[in-house]
Scaffold this active site. Structure first.
Site, PDB file in Angstrom:
ATOM      1  N   HIS A 118     119.217 109.899 -34.787  1.00 40.51           N
ATOM      2  CA  HIS A 118     120.527 110.055 -34.252  1.00 40.51           C
ATOM      3  C   HIS A 118     121.611 109.115 -34.840  1.00 40.51           C
ATOM      4  CE1 HIS A 118     123.851 110.190 -31.068  1.00 40.51           C
ATOM      5  NE2 HIS A 118     123.604 111.563 -31.067  1.00 40.51           N
ATOM      6  N   GLN A 206     115.919 112.026 -25.957  1.00 45.39           N
ATOM      7  CA  GLN A 206     115.507 113.223 -25.817  1.00 45.39           C
ATOM      8  C   GLN A 206     114.038 113.464 -25.289  1.00 45.39           C
ATOM      9  OE1 GLN A 206     117.640 115.503 -26.277  1.00 45.39           O
ATOM     10  NE2 GLN A 206     119.153 114.481 -27.412  1.00 45.39           N
ATOM     11  N   LYS A 229     121.639 113.154 -19.815  1.00 42.50           N
ATOM     12  CA  LYS A 229     121.106 114.351 -20.534  1.00 42.50           C
ATOM     13  C   LYS A 229     119.763 114.553 -19.427  1.00 42.50           C
ATOM     14  CE  LYS A 229     121.662 112.351 -25.087  1.00 42.50           C
ATOM     15  NZ  LYS A 229     122.750 113.345 -25.612  1.00 42.50           N
ATOM     16  N   CYS A 369     125.079 114.670 -34.982  1.00 44.38           N
ATOM     17  CA  CYS A 369     125.073 113.112 -35.132  1.00 44.38           C
ATOM     18  C   CYS A 369     123.767 112.783 -35.977  1.00 44.38           C
ATOM     19  CB  CYS A 369     125.263 112.492 -33.592  1.00 44.38           C
ATOM     20  SG  CYS A 369     126.600 112.726 -32.829  1.00 44.38           S
TER      21      CYS A 369
HETATM   22  C1  LIG Z   1     118.053 110.660 -29.958  1.00 49.31           C
HETATM   23  C2  LIG Z   1     119.330 110.549 -29.377  1.00 49.31           C
HETATM   24  N1  LIG Z   1     119.725 109.051 -29.328  1.00 49.31           N
HETATM   25  C3  LIG Z   1     120.809 108.828 -28.855  1.00 49.31           C
HETATM   26  C4  LIG Z   1     121.698 109.463 -28.390  1.00 49.31           C
HETATM   27  C5  LIG Z   1     122.985 108.814 -27.785  1.00 49.31           C
HETATM   28  O1  LIG Z   1     123.157 109.271 -26.185  1.00 49.31           O
HETATM   29  P1  LIG Z   1     124.508 108.822 -25.659  1.00 49.31           P
HETATM   30  O2  LIG Z   1     125.600 109.480 -26.278  1.00 49.31           O
HETATM   31  O3  LIG Z   1     124.265 109.224 -24.298  1.00 49.31           O
HETATM   32  O4  LIG Z   1     124.722 107.084 -25.748  1.00 49.31           O
HETATM   33  C6  LIG Z   1     121.686 110.898 -28.494  1.00 49.31           C
HETATM   34  C7  LIG Z   1     122.599 111.886 -27.843  1.00 49.31           C
HETATM   35  O5  LIG Z   1     122.599 112.856 -28.244  1.00 49.31           O
HETATM   36  C8  LIG Z   1     120.438 111.217 -28.861  1.00 49.31           C
HETATM   37  O6  LIG Z   1     120.208 112.674 -28.770  1.00 49.31           O
END
Ligand SMILES: Cc1ncc(COP(=O)(O)O)c(C=O)c1O
Length: 413
Positions: A118, A206, A229, A369
């Site tokens: 991500h 996740q 999440k 992303c």
């Molecule tokens: C694998 C992963 N890492 C990091 C994030 C970032 O999370 P946050 O936007 O809650 O900081 C996400 C969000 O979709 C994600 O899916």
């Protein structure tokens, strides 16, 4: 099977007479009534700042927040609550770690990621390795969409460093696009054991919401995740690390709450967790996270994984049978979560999501992303369905029927 949907008030409301089919939980999850009630109760009956007041409601708020810290520790099997740092989300957690760990980067000591990360697990490392003139390497994933033994033995895209010369390895436990579940233990064995000072960061954004994650087994040095999440409010996240290791991490932000002594010329910092928690914490988020953990524990993480696995199997089987559909990521359910991304020949992902939205079906379209991963997959965008405990067969049926409608609208056979 118990109807979990009834625990989530958002599903009571229809739009244009159509029920909400929510298949975007990888972006954020819906919130059960118990979480909403816990947040309302905080504001209605004991709203106050913690660790400051000596009056009753401030004491209650402090007590509740510290109880949640213990709950989080138990939830991931941490040794104690001092191993839990509250942040504002997984992104902030990775930024805190990357900013502090940069002091270990050099021309010969860099960072290793994978192609499936991500952006939140790429950009902070890019920023600090560039600043320190250190290498940033990526493990290239293969067609299975998972970091296998073969992948680990294979191509490392930049290959600036030899296997045991990484200062940090940071990897998603579960991919937010492919749904692949990576074996942290195998990665650790391959890259970390040879040099004890390599730090393994696990992006568990996740995984923690969907399966039992035990930090004693996961064998990483740090683990980060977000509350929103996992049925909790936005604005709260967690970094886990062993107390002595966490204490080596420097704060990203400085301010109140984190200090022991302050004079006009200098100040001294507390130990963790306070050291890494400057300013006012996201109190409502933390209180909501506690209620979310109680809810998840009452169902059981094993039951949640089984439920989502069964729906994933059903969905994958039916989706793969539709002509023109290409599903990305592993098909082996033992290494796959309830995140399913796919493309539909001849129709752009945004058009798919738009037509589904007209039937009140929420899926995500785009790069999620993960632009480098989409480049690798050879598609500008994909459609992503992501499941949670509140999804059921009816949601899957509505979605599959929706895909056939999409094909009809665009006259694709
Ligand atoms: C694998 C992963 N890492 C990091 C994030 C970032 O999370 P946050 O936007 O809650 O900081 C996400 C969000 O979709 C994600 O899916």
């Amino acid at each position: 099977m118990r109807n979990y949907k009834k625990d989530f008030p958002i599903f009571r409301k229809k739009r244009n007479g159509k029920p909400l089919v929510y298949l975007d939980s990888a972006a954020t999850s819906q919130k059960p009534q118990v979480v909403i009630d816990a947040v309302s109760e905080f504001y209605e009956s004991y709203n106050s700042n913690i660790h400051r007041g000596i009056y009753a409601i401030a004491e209650k708020a402090t007590e509740r927040v510290e109880e949640v810290r213990k709950k989080v520790a138990q939830f991931i099997n941490a040794k104690n609550e001092k191993e839990i740092v509250f942040t504002h989300g997984a992104t902030e957690g990775i930024n805190i770690l990357a900013s502090s760990l940069r002091k270990t980067f050099s021309k010969n000591r860099g960072v290793l990621l994978t192609e499936m990360e991500h952006h939140s697990n790429i950009i902070p490392w890019q920023h600090y390795t560039t600043q320190q003139n250190a290498p940033l390497d990526f493990l290239e994933i293969d067609r299975s969409g998972i970091v296998t033994e073969k992948v680990m033995a294979g191509r490392n895209i930049n290959k600036s460093l030899s296997t045991n010369n990484y200062s940090v390895i940071s990897i998603a436990h579960v991919s937010n696009v492919l749904g692949s579940i990576n074996s942290i233990e195998k990665i650790r064995n391959k890259f970390v054991t040879k040099r004890k000072d390599t730090v393994l960061v696990i992006d568990a954004a996740q995984s923690v919401p969907h399966m039992k994650v035990d930090v004693q087994d996961s064998a990483g040095d740090f683990l980060v995740f977000s509350g929103h999440k996992m049925l909790a409010p936005t604005g709260v996240g967690v970094i886990w690390g062993r107390e002595n290791v966490l204490n080596t991490i420097d704060p990203l932000l400085y301010g109140s709450q984190m200090i022991k002594e302050v004079t006009l010329s200098q100040s001294s910092l507390q130990n963790v967790p306070e050291k890494l928690e400057p300013g006012t914490l996201p109190l409502e988020g933390i209180i909501g996270l506690g209620a979310a953990i109680d809810y998840l524990n009452a169902i059981g993480m094993g039951t949640i994984r089984t439920h989502e696995k069964r729906l994933t199997e059903y969905l994958l089987e039916r989706l793969c049978a539709i002509s023109g559909v290409i599903v990305f990521g592993p098909l082996d359910l033992t290494v796959r979560s309830g995140v399913i991304s796919f493309s539909l020949a001849g129709i752009h992902a945004h058009d798919v999501a738009q037509v589904l939205a007209e039937s009140n079906i929420c899926v995500r379209a785009g790069h999620h992303c993960a632009l480098p991963l989409h480049k690798k997959l050879g598609v500008p965008a994909s459609v992503r369905v992501s499941l949670n405990i509140y999804n059921d067969e009816e949601d899957i049926e509505a979605f599959l029927k929706g895909i056939l409608d999409v094909k009809r609208v665009f006259s694709v056979r």
